[in-house]
Design a protein around this motif. Structure first.
Motif, short mmCIF file in Angstrom:
data_model
loop_
_atom_site.label_atom_id
_atom_site.label_comp_id
_atom_site.label_asym_id
_atom_site.label_seq_id
_atom_site.Cartn_x
_atom_site.Cartn_y
_atom_site.Cartn_z
N UNK A 177 0.84 -1.19 0.00
CA UNK A 177 0.00 0.00 0.00
C UNK A 177 0.87 1.23 0.00
N UNK A 178 0.30 2.36 -0.41
CA UNK A 178 1.12 3.57 -0.51
C UNK A 178 0.25 4.80 -0.38
N UNK A 179 0.77 5.80 0.31
CA UNK A 179 0.14 7.11 0.37
C UNK A 179 0.21 7.74 -1.03
N UNK A 180 -0.63 8.74 -1.30
CA UNK A 180 -1.52 9.39 -0.34
C UNK A 180 -2.84 8.66 -0.15
N UNK A 181 -3.34 8.74 1.08
CA UNK A 181 -4.66 8.20 1.39
C UNK A 181 -5.67 9.31 1.63
N UNK A 182 -5.27 10.56 1.36
CA UNK A 182 -6.19 11.69 1.50
C UNK A 182 -7.41 11.54 0.60
N UNK A 183 -7.27 10.79 -0.50
CA UNK A 183 -8.40 10.59 -1.41
C UNK A 183 -9.51 9.76 -0.79
N UNK A 184 -9.27 9.16 0.38
CA UNK A 184 -10.29 8.36 1.05
C UNK A 184 -11.14 9.19 2.00
N UNK A 185 -10.81 10.48 2.15
CA UNK A 185 -11.56 11.36 3.03
C UNK A 185 -12.83 11.87 2.39
N UNK A 186 -13.55 12.70 3.13
CA UNK A 186 -14.86 13.16 2.65
C UNK A 186 -14.74 14.15 1.50
N UNK A 187 -13.63 14.90 1.41
CA UNK A 187 -13.50 15.88 0.35
C UNK A 187 -13.50 15.26 -1.04
N UNK A 188 -12.50 14.42 -1.31
CA UNK A 188 -12.37 13.80 -2.63
C UNK A 188 -13.48 12.80 -2.89
N UNK A 189 -13.91 12.06 -1.86
CA UNK A 189 -14.94 11.06 -2.09
C UNK A 189 -16.30 11.71 -2.34
N UNK A 190 -16.59 12.85 -1.73
CA UNK A 190 -17.82 13.58 -2.04
C UNK A 190 -17.77 14.09 -3.48
N UNK A 191 -16.62 14.62 -3.89
CA UNK A 191 -16.48 15.07 -5.28
C UNK A 191 -16.69 13.91 -6.24
N UNK A 192 -16.14 12.74 -5.90
CA UNK A 192 -16.32 11.57 -6.75
C UNK A 192 -17.79 11.17 -6.84
N UNK A 193 -18.49 11.22 -5.71
CA UNK A 193 -19.90 10.85 -5.70
C UNK A 193 -20.70 11.77 -6.62
N UNK A 194 -20.40 13.06 -6.59
CA UNK A 194 -21.08 14.00 -7.48
C UNK A 194 -20.75 13.69 -8.93
N UNK A 195 -19.46 13.45 -9.22
CA UNK A 195 -19.04 13.12 -10.58
C UNK A 195 -19.72 11.86 -11.08
N UNK A 196 -19.72 10.81 -10.24
CA UNK A 196 -20.29 9.53 -10.64
C UNK A 196 -21.81 9.59 -10.79
N UNK A 197 -22.44 10.58 -10.16
CA UNK A 197 -23.89 10.74 -10.29
C UNK A 197 -24.28 11.31 -11.64
N UNK A 198 -23.31 11.83 -12.39
CA UNK A 198 -23.59 12.43 -13.69
C UNK A 198 -23.96 13.90 -13.61
N UNK A 199 -23.80 14.53 -12.45
CA UNK A 199 -24.24 15.91 -12.27
C UNK A 199 -23.53 16.90 -13.19
N UNK A 200 -22.28 16.61 -13.61
CA UNK A 200 -21.60 17.53 -14.54
C UNK A 200 -21.50 16.92 -15.94
N UNK A 201 -22.24 15.84 -16.17
CA UNK A 201 -22.23 15.23 -17.48
C UNK A 201 -20.95 14.47 -17.75
#
Length: 364
Positions: free
Chosen positions: A123-147
């Protein structure tokens, strides 16, 4: 070898500045137990274990060979990442390391191959992508909100780490520089959001040949700069999206966004990928302004070492872990390819690829 049950027994190798952040995250967690801290400076190791009841101070070689260690947390300087990881793997240990995975892709591939042959995880850092910031952005992206994602920008600008770090030389040696030091945060975020990179092009510069330490007992000491300190590039993702990247230790007072994504139906503002949390903004096509997105996904209150905890849980469940070695290798390969493109003036195809890590549901 890894224990079949009970907490994952961890030895920390490298008791420098970042080790405190990891130990704060790991201390008291049921998934793991820190049994040893090792450092070339035995005094620093002793100081670290003073706050870890039952843990011992030892040398890196002892930690990598110890029978009661399942995983080595490798927090050494970048130039030593591969050497320590290979020693840990030879001792039958899983490895989780600070970024980058190694100083070169050749070293990184050797350690990944060694781990695969031994049936061990990397395993290797960074693990910051597992926090609420990046994961919330991913959820919005994956929902199709920006096409359909079309492009992204990712910026990290600072005048240099010698302004705050008392021993900053390693940031300016091979394996360091703004791209290798901070690029893993932004590139791991971009790969997590948009998928792996297919091709890169860019340019790099080294405006200053020497730097001066500004703080600590060695303030006023100058040292040579051995790497490029201003790197800019364009990344073509396998999805077709294009990312513009700027990493610099030569900018005073920049006010650029950390990461923004641009899609066919809107735009997404992503928080600093060096942090686990932060505001996410959404601008929908045809709307007059940005809207704030509530926390939708990720680990609440996460800290450095969150990826190691994810590895421990995945190991126990027999599932893939998210902050994995192949992802870290692809990020390293992308950075190395970008520097090759800058040196040759040509676009470079990134030889590796990786799976997009699984999303993290809201936790905590």
């Amino acid at each position: 070898m890894a224990a079949d049950r009970g907490p994952l027994r961890v030895a920390v190798v490298g008791a420098g500045k970042i080790s405190g952040a990891y130990l704060r995250t790991l201390r008291g967690r049921p998934e793991v137990r820190v049994v040893a801290v090792a450092d070339l400076d035995r005094g620093r190791a002793r100081q670290a274990v003073a706050e870890l009841p039952g843990a011992r101070a030892e040398t890196p070689a002892e930690a990598c060979a110890a029978e009661d260690v399942d995983l080595v947390l490798n927090l050494t300087v970048p130039a030593a990442h591969a050497e320590v990881a290979l020693a840990a793997i030879a001792g039958g240990k899983h490895v989780y390391g600070e970024k980058p995975l190694a100083a070169t892709t050749a070293e990184a591939r050797r350690l990944l191959t060694a781990a695969e042959r031994a049936g061990l995880r990397v395993g290797c850092a960074p693990d910051t992508v597992l926090g609420t910031g990046l994961q919330t952005a991913r959820a919005v992206l994956d929902s199709g909100a920006i096409g359909r994602p079309v492009a992204a920008t990712a910026f990290m600008v600072t005048p240099g780490h010698e302004l705050w770090h008392p021993d900053p030389e390693f940031y300016y040696r091979p394996g360091g520089g703004p791209l290798f030091d901070m690029g893993p945060y932004h590139l791991t975020a971009l790969v997590t959001l948009l998928g792996p990179v297919r091709r890169v092009t860019g340019l790099a510069a080294r405006p200053t040949e020497r730097r001066t330490i500004a703080t600590g007992p060695r303030a006023g000491t100058t040292f040579p700069v051995e790497v490029d300190t201003h790197v800019t590039g364009v990344l073509e993702h396998e999805s077709g999206a294009l990312s513009t990247l700027l990493m610099s230790f030569d900018v005073w007072g920049g006010r650029l966004p950390h990461i923004e994504l641009y899609g066919s139906a809107g735009s997404l503002s992503v928080p600093d990928p060096n942090d686990f949390e932060g505001p996410v903004g959404l601008r929908r096509a045809g709307e007059p302004g940005w809207e704030s997105v509530p926390v939708l996904a990720g680990h609440r209150g996460a800290g450095r070492g969150c990826g190691l905890l994810d590895l421990a849980e995945a190991l126990a469940a027999g599932e893939p872990h998210r902050a994995g070695g192949e992802l870290a290798y692809h990020v390293l390969d992308t950075m190395e390819s970008l520097l090759t493109a800058a040196a040759t003036g040509r676009a470079v195809t990134v030889a590796s690829s990786c799976a997009r890590p699984a999303a993290v549901p809201l936790q905590g």
